[in-house]
Design an enzyme around this catalytic site. Structure first.
Site, short mmCIF file in Angstrom:
data_model
loop_
_atom_site.label_atom_id
_atom_site.label_comp_id
_atom_site.label_asym_id
_atom_site.label_seq_id
_atom_site.Cartn_x
_atom_site.Cartn_y
_atom_site.Cartn_z
N LYS A 204 0.83 -1.21 0.00
CA LYS A 204 0.00 0.00 0.00
C LYS A 204 0.87 1.26 0.00
CE LYS A 204 -3.31 2.94 0.28
NZ LYS A 204 -4.32 3.00 1.33
N CYS A 258 -3.40 9.93 2.16
CA CYS A 258 -2.59 8.82 1.66
C CYS A 258 -1.30 9.29 1.00
CB CYS A 258 -3.41 7.97 0.69
SG CYS A 258 -4.74 7.05 1.49
#
Length: 407
Positions: A204, A258
């Site tokens: 990720k 993010c």
């Protein structure tokens, strides 16, 4: 695995909880904010996401979604809490630890514990060690299944992408990975891929760092073009005619929880090796300063300039201000005391706390800003801004930082 306890009811936790509840899971959502718990308990939402209000209302009315300040016993515990970084870019996993300590009294043999929060490498293993410390009578690695499954959703498409996107599931061992994969396959139509927790964590982070590096290349090109008096938009359009080149569009920086945060987790884990990733972060973090310098340059032409900043969110057509470079630009312009600032953000009804009660600043609509300003600074490519009438701004200075009006 029909009873689920979701820790954290934010941008990922609430959509996930409501989605599961509408798929006949019995879901209990937990948040530390009493106001959020009260709102959701009434079938209302505190975040903007298409169709989320409908889904939450249906989930609450069905009785499949309950909410509270404390967890309850469940088959599956999902942790979806913030993982920010501290001022020195050191990851802060205190929220993950707090959530783990909250659920520890309720975890039983056979339960599945899933970390969905994007986290530094090794965090899932720390959950296992915290649980073992708090519940020494449990064989955490043998009788409790602990895994990491990072979310991969795009704001504005969250409810769809929770279902259709492929998911990477990493367990502290293969049994935990398979158990978590079995759970996700009940509602995910995309492929569910099993690995170990550390690999899933880095996967990720690598996805977001990849995007950050590519955005930094575009942003650095914009700096180079400015120095060499070249139109960066034309340059990118021409370069992208090469069949194997796809340069992204530059902007005021990079925002969101993010991409603007996760690469620092890699840098923290491997500081000597992550040289390119660190540099990309520094390039993108410096872009708001460049924008402010351009505004100062044109503002010097006016005695008391009126500056309209179009957009505050970190990306187009959402209301999310987390790590927003547009918001940083406005804050820096205020600090420079350049003139009067008009802010246009169609997705907000009120200014964020950091801008409230500021002198020389007002939240206005697009028409008001256009009629009153000397300078327009386009910071976010909201759809509403694409309708801007050029006849109304031909006597004004337009700084199009996101390239909305460049051919």
């Amino acid at each position: 695995m029909t009873k689920v306890c979701v820790m954290g009811l934010g941008y990922v936790g609430l959509p996930t909880a409501s989605l599961l509840a509408n798929r006949a899971f019995k879901v209990h959502g937990v948040d530390v904010n009493p106001r959020i718990v009260e709102l959701i308990g009434q079938g209302k939402v505190h975040i903007t996401e298409p169709d989320l209000d409908v889904l939450v209302r249906a989930a609450v009315n069905s009785g499949n979604l309950t909410v509270g300040l404390e967890p309850i016993s469940a088959d599956v515990f999902m942790i979806a809490v913030p993982t920010p970084f501290k001022d020195n870019h050191v990851p802060d996993i205190s929220y993950v630890e707090a959530a783990t300590r909250k659920i520890a009294p309720y975890v039983a043999a056979g339960n599945l514990v899933i970390l969905e929060s994007t986290s530094p490498v090794g965090t899932t293993e720390k959950i296992a060690s915290w649980l073992q410390e708090l519940r020494p009578e449990l064989d955490v690695e043998g009788s409790v299944y602990i895994a990491h499954c990072p979310e991969r959703v795009l704001p504005g498409q969250t409810l769809k992408e929770l279902v259709v996107n492929d998911r990477v599931v990493g367990g502290i061992n293969s049994a935990a990975a398979e158990k978590a994969a079995e759970f996700y396959r009940q509602f995910v139509t995309g492929e569910v891929l099993c690995t170990l927790a550390r690999t899933a964590e880095l996967a990720k982070l690598a996805e977001n760092a990849f995007r950050d590096v590519n955005i930094a290349f575009a942003n650095e090109l914009s700096l180079i073009c400015d120095k060499l008096d070249i139109d960066v938009w034309e340059l990118i359009r021409l370069a992208n005619r090469h069949p194997r080149v796809n340069i992204l569009q530059p902007g005021p920086g990079v925002g969101g929880h993010c991409i603007a945060v996760d690469p620092w987790f890699i840098v923290d884990s491997a500081p000597e090796e992550a040289r390119l990733i660190r540099t990309a972060r520094e390039v993108n973090d410096s872009k708001p300063e460049f924008v402010v310098a351009k505004v100062k340059e044109v503002a010097a032409k006016f005695k008391e300039p009126k500056i309209a900043c179009l957009g505050l969110s970190y990306k187009a057509d959402i209301d999310d201000l987390r790590e927003s470079p547009a918001l940083k630009v406005v804050e820096k312009l205020l600090a420079e005391n350049l003139g009067y600032i008009f802010v246009v953000e169609p997705h907000l009804r009120t200014l964020p706390l950091c801008l409230k009660n500021q002198e020389n600043l007002a939240l206005v609509n697009l028409d008001q800003a256009v009629h009153q300003c000397d300078i327009l600074v386009l910071l976010v490519s909201h759809r509403e801004f694409s309708t801007l009438n050029f006849n109304l701004i031909k006597e004004k200075i337009l700084l199009d930082i996101v390239g909305t009006f460049n051919p």
